[in-house]
Design an enzyme around this catalytic site. Sequence first.
Site, PDB file in Angstrom:
ATOM      1  N   ASN A   9       0.880  -1.170   0.000  1.00 15.02           N
ATOM      2  CA  ASN A   9       0.000   0.000   0.000  1.00 15.02           C
ATOM      3  C   ASN A   9       0.913   1.214   0.000  1.00 15.02           C
ATOM      4  O   ASN A   9       1.508   1.537   1.024  1.00 15.02           O
ATOM      5  CB  ASN A   9      -0.893  -0.028   1.253  1.00 15.02           C
ATOM      6  N   LYS A  11       0.218   4.242  -0.189  1.00 13.37           N
ATOM      7  CA  LYS A  11      -0.380   5.433   0.445  1.00 13.37           C
ATOM      8  C   LYS A  11      -0.103   6.670  -0.422  1.00 13.37           C
ATOM      9  O   LYS A  11      -0.042   6.541  -1.640  1.00 13.37           O
ATOM     10  CB  LYS A  11       0.106   5.578   1.885  1.00 13.37           C
ATOM     11  N   HIS A  96      -9.461   1.067   5.130  1.00  9.67           N
ATOM     12  CA  HIS A  96      -8.206   1.360   5.822  1.00  9.67           C
ATOM     13  C   HIS A  96      -8.469   2.337   6.976  1.00  9.67           C
ATOM     14  O   HIS A  96      -9.256   3.279   6.834  1.00  9.67           O
ATOM     15  CB  HIS A  96      -7.170   1.939   4.854  1.00  9.67           C
ATOM     16  N   GLU A  98      -6.809   4.719   8.065  1.00  9.21           N
ATOM     17  CA  GLU A  98      -6.535   6.126   7.752  1.00  9.21           C
ATOM     18  C   GLU A  98      -7.735   6.778   7.074  1.00  9.21           C
ATOM     19  O   GLU A  98      -8.018   7.954   7.289  1.00  9.21           O
ATOM     20  CB  GLU A  98      -5.264   6.223   6.875  1.00  9.21           C
ATOM     21  N   GLU A 168      -5.176  -4.940  10.571  1.00  8.93           N
ATOM     22  CA  GLU A 168      -4.140  -3.929  10.781  1.00  8.93           C
ATOM     23  C   GLU A 168      -4.411  -3.195  12.095  1.00  8.93           C
ATOM     24  O   GLU A 168      -5.214  -2.248  12.121  1.00  8.93           O
ATOM     25  CB  GLU A 168      -4.150  -2.913   9.633  1.00  8.93           C
ATOM     26  N   GLY A 174       2.821   2.156  10.894  1.00  9.46           N
ATOM     27  CA  GLY A 174       3.791   3.241  10.738  1.00  9.46           C
ATOM     28  C   GLY A 174       4.495   3.617  12.031  1.00  9.46           C
ATOM     29  O   GLY A 174       5.155   4.642  12.118  1.00  9.46           O
ATOM     30  N   SER A 214       3.734  -2.191  10.403  1.00  6.92           N
ATOM     31  CA  SER A 214       5.180  -2.301  10.609  1.00  6.92           C
ATOM     32  C   SER A 214       5.736  -3.678  10.261  1.00  6.92           C
ATOM     33  O   SER A 214       6.653  -4.176  10.926  1.00  6.92           O
ATOM     34  CB  SER A 214       5.557  -1.910  12.047  1.00  6.92           C
TER      35      SER A 214
HETATM   36  P1  13P Z   1       3.202   0.273   7.680  1.00 10.94           P
HETATM   37  O1  13P Z   1       3.702  -1.012   7.049  1.00 10.94           O
HETATM   38  O2  13P Z   1       3.933   1.477   7.170  1.00 10.94           O
HETATM   39  O3  13P Z   1       3.127   0.180   9.171  1.00 10.94           O
HETATM   40  O4  13P Z   1       1.693   0.467   7.145  1.00 10.94           O
HETATM   41  C1  13P Z   1       0.796  -0.594   7.231  1.00 10.94           C
HETATM   42  C2  13P Z   1      -0.431  -0.218   6.498  1.00 10.94           C
HETATM   43  O5  13P Z   1      -1.173   0.645   6.906  1.00 10.94           O
HETATM   44  C3  13P Z   1      -0.713  -0.908   5.223  1.00 10.94           C
HETATM   45  O6  13P Z   1      -1.985  -0.641   4.768  1.00 10.94           O
END
Ligand code: 13P
Length: 252
Positions: A9, A11, A96, A98, A168, A174, A214
């Site tokens: 992803n 982002k 997601h 976010e 997740e 992150g 992560s």
């Molecule tokens: P990270 O791997 O940067 O922690 O992000 C995970 C994520 O949100 C994938 O959709």
Amino acid sequence: MRKKIVAGNWKMNKNLQEGIALAQELNEVLTADKPNCGVVICTPFIHLAKVAELVDHSIINVGAENCADKEKGAYTGEVSAEMVKSTGCEYVILGHSERREYYHETPEILKAKVDLALANGLKILFCIGESLEQREANEQEAVCKAELEGSVFHLSAEQFANIVIAYEPIWAIGTGKTATADQAEEIHAYIRKCVADKYGAQVAEDTTILYGGSCKASNAPELFAKPDIDGGLIGGASLKAADFKGIIDAFK
Ligand code: 13P
């Protein structure tokens, strides 16, 4: 046997040229050394058509990171599921954290997106997971179950076959803080039980459940070795071909 998948992803990272270069590099690296799992790269909308054109879809599938909750029309700035599909990509990420948090996507909005994505022939990487506060209150199971019930458990078993679940935990995204393999396995097994309760044992057995948060080359082998963890949804470590390949190689 359910499919093992490592999905990236991106982002809101990579301009068009950088994204094309990354997709090209990945395609070369994975053509030379074929993966033992499905690989998906989910990119911003602007990259989709180009990336879908340049990768070998027998090795790499392509996905969007979102789609609209409306079919078409006067929704300035939105991108419909039909438009996403027309780029030649196969997947879309929905749910997601976010998007739930920063763009206020409710279970009802996500349900509409899920229906439109499926109606347009896309497979869905559907994300669920609890916040730190919810984990500390031991609410992770209730949160995951409610997120499934709110947006995907209205589907028929036949439709549900197009859903990949991504667990997740928000506190691991992150942050560099990964759920331990045991912690992740515990909730993955619970999520599979929820699917079994709803759709039966066979559907649950066939459902791919990814871990995200992560995840990197150093912790992927331990996570992916767990019986209910079928791969990963990768943010930061999907932005460099070598890092992403390192995670894909956890299935070797
Ligand atoms: P990270 O791997 O940067 O922690 O992000 C995970 C994520 O949100 C994938 O959709």
